[in-house]
Write an enzyme that holds these catalytic residues in place. Sequence first.
Site, PDB file in Angstrom:
ATOM      1  CG  ASN A 110       0.611   2.110   3.705  1.00 57.45           C
ATOM      2  OD1 ASN A 110      -0.572   2.225   2.929  1.00 57.45           O
ATOM      3  ND2 ASN A 110       1.393   2.730   3.176  1.00 57.45           N
ATOM      4  N   GLY A 111      -0.737  -1.062   6.694  1.00 55.91           N
ATOM      5  CA  GLY A 111      -0.272  -1.672   8.030  1.00 55.91           C
ATOM      6  C   GLY A 111      -1.728  -2.770   8.276  1.00 55.91           C
TER       7      GLY A 111
ATOM      8  CE  LYS B 132      11.833  -1.829  -5.388  1.00 55.84           C
ATOM      9  NZ  LYS B 132      12.887  -3.064  -5.934  1.00 55.84           N
TER      10      LYS B 132
ATOM     11  CD1 TRP C 139      -0.117  -6.111  -3.379  1.00 52.95           C
ATOM     12  CD2 TRP C 139      -0.105  -6.674  -1.094  1.00 52.95           C
ATOM     13  NE1 TRP C 139       0.646  -7.048  -3.410  1.00 52.95           N
ATOM     14  CE2 TRP C 139       0.516  -7.712  -2.269  1.00 52.95           C
ATOM     15  CE3 TRP C 139       0.017  -6.839   0.257  1.00 52.95           C
ATOM     16  CZ2 TRP C 139       1.096  -8.803  -1.623  1.00 52.95           C
ATOM     17  CZ3 TRP C 139       0.442  -8.241   0.568  1.00 52.95           C
ATOM     18  CH2 TRP C 139       0.825  -9.178  -0.220  1.00 52.95           C
TER      19      TRP C 139
ATOM     20  CB  CYS D 221      -0.882  -0.129   1.172  1.00 48.79           C
ATOM     21  SG  CYS D 221      -1.803  -1.597   1.551  1.00 48.79           S
TER      22      CYS D 221
HETATM   23  C1  F6R Z   1      12.646  -9.565  -5.836  1.00 45.25           C
HETATM   24  C2  F6R Z   1      12.605  -8.617  -4.455  1.00 45.25           C
HETATM   25  C3  F6R Z   1      12.217  -9.212  -3.308  1.00 45.25           C
HETATM   26  C4  F6R Z   1      12.921  -8.689  -2.011  1.00 45.25           C
HETATM   27  C5  F6R Z   1      12.372  -9.038  -0.823  1.00 45.25           C
HETATM   28  C6  F6R Z   1      13.174  -8.262   0.342  1.00 45.25           C
HETATM   29  O1  F6R Z   1      13.189  -9.034  -6.823  1.00 45.25           O
HETATM   30  O2  F6R Z   1      12.959  -7.502  -4.844  1.00 45.25           O
HETATM   31  O3  F6R Z   1      12.507 -10.704  -3.388  1.00 45.25           O
HETATM   32  O4  F6R Z   1      14.290  -8.760  -2.058  1.00 45.25           O
HETATM   33  O5  F6R Z   1      11.026  -8.483  -0.658  1.00 45.25           O
HETATM   34  O6  F6R Z   1      12.701  -7.061   0.301  1.00 45.25           O
HETATM   35  P1  F6R Z   1      13.796  -5.846   0.801  1.00 45.25           P
HETATM   36  O7  F6R Z   1      15.191  -6.028   0.184  1.00 45.25           O
HETATM   37  O8  F6R Z   1      13.300  -4.652   0.643  1.00 45.25           O
HETATM   38  O9  F6R Z   1      14.046  -6.256   2.467  1.00 45.25           O
END
Ligand code: F6R
Length: 607
Positions: free
Chosen positions: A100-101, A602, A74, A2
Amino acid sequence: MCGIVGYIGDKQAQDVLISGLSRLEYRGYDSAGIATIEDDALRVEKKKGRLVNLENILEKTPLSGKVGIGHTRWATHGVPSDLNAHPHASVNREIAVVHNGIIENYMPLKEELKSQGHIFVSDTDTEVIAHLLNALYTGDIVETVQIAMGKMKGSYALGILCANEPDKIVAVRKDSPLIVGLGNGENFIASDIPAILNYTREVYLLDNGEIAVLTKDNIQVLNIAGEIIDKEIFVVDWDPGAAEKEGYDHFMMKEMVEQPKAMMEALMGRCCESSISFTGLKLNEEMMKQINRIQIVACGTAYHAGMVGKYYFEKFARISVEAEVASEYRYKNPIVDKNTLLIVISQSGETADTLAAIRLAKDRGAWVLAVTNVVGSSIAREADDVIYTNAGPEIAVASTKAYVTQVGCMMLLASYLGKLNGKLGKADAARICHSLMMTPGLIDKALETQEVIKAFADKNHKIYDLFYMGRGLDLYTCMEGSLKLKEISYIHSEAYAAGELKHGPIALIEEGTIVVAMCTQENVFEKMLSNIKEVKARGAHVLAIVQEGHEDIASEVDEVWVIPNMDDDITPIPAVVYLQLLAYYLAVARGCDVDKPKNLAKSVTVE
Ligand code: F6R
């Protein structure tokens, strides 16, 4: 996941909100909505699906008003739908909320509110917040929010509008990121910096339990007791263009192309004149003497960087390291104490499971070192020590430039610790430094082979599965390549230690199955040849990736990609680029939405 944006000023809020939400699209979402106040009346519009669906409605019936909040959702509680989309409003249409949350006690709160006559129209936990604020409203929305905070359990970043107090936005943060943007005659809230980067670079990073009260000309930040807090302004040094596509078809392509620069930024000041140093790192020789256990914890792609890190720590510093995914680590009563160094890796710096692992380890006295890309993120702030990867903003859901810089930082850190504990000699440190400095150029070489990779993808995009196999460092590159492929092309894929195939998965190899054999490690090259023969004998179509000098493998396989000759230890950095490109071109050939893959987000701020 979100996204939140909020605006108060002299512009039409709708325009700022839509522009902000469009910059949060990369986070992954399934519905979007905005609320504004005009003439003391709350207006809400929200729609399932992409932001464009909302924009189409707003084009016909705009929401006017110079104060507003917006959200991309989301789904967690309830399916993606118009009704479940945020903002959620109280039935009397006085209060609107974006969130969010997760409100963990939303069920008992909902029951209580229902018994008081509140009628709910959605399945979400967020709607409970709007009703709760409505039920508790004292005539002062800030005071009401403070009371509500005492009743809600869970995590929340909230943007709140109250039609009775149309000259303010109230924002609250608890365990979910939220920033306040400082403008001139206008102010903003956002869950992520890119949402407001076009308007301001000056922000307050809200801490847990803080409440921000924004008017057009003023911002007050309060703690839960209502006391005013003196916040430091944080100046974002990202260039607004960094969060734009700049002519590329996809953010993912732009970010792959940016990898040489990202690597240079990650190495700058840390790897110079054959020696490795980390300015600002608190972890020193004395502290290292007390450490008898190192754990690396992360999720997804960052976990793969952690696995490469484990290999480097063991090789360069001769320290045994455990690497674990955060969602497992935190639930298994890990052995962690004041003599433990916990290294967490996270691109976003907001991943809920990784944050929870930090809190657990800190409670037990461990020293926590975060490797992250986002300055001021929750993980950066909660850790004892931080190494920034300096990759610049990464917008595509599929992580690319963040990954190579994470691996680079792992190699630097392992060498640094090897230097501290005396296990890595000067000559080796100089070799590592020199090799790392070659990686930007080697990535450039990988990017130059795009046409070959694209042609392979165009020919093979109808496949339904793909196997990767490798040994040593190549295994982690395979795991990362396989994850990339799954997430953006939706092709089923497995990555295996090449020696393991014969213990089970080889049963899946049939006539024409594509196997990518990553063969960059000299010490296991012959072993890889045997494994290639095993899958060839079962009908596999083998693509081998080898360093220069091993071109004669062509007689054993169906296709060869030759990568430049390099120090075997640095191969995970350039070699993964070939697999990123393969995933990218397969996804494009299949017509997939590369930057916004289905079901993914993301920044994973839920557990
Ligand atoms: C795949 C990807 C995810 C992140 C995972 C952890 O391309 O980006 O697998 O690596 O969700 O996210 P972060 O690195 O933000 O803790």
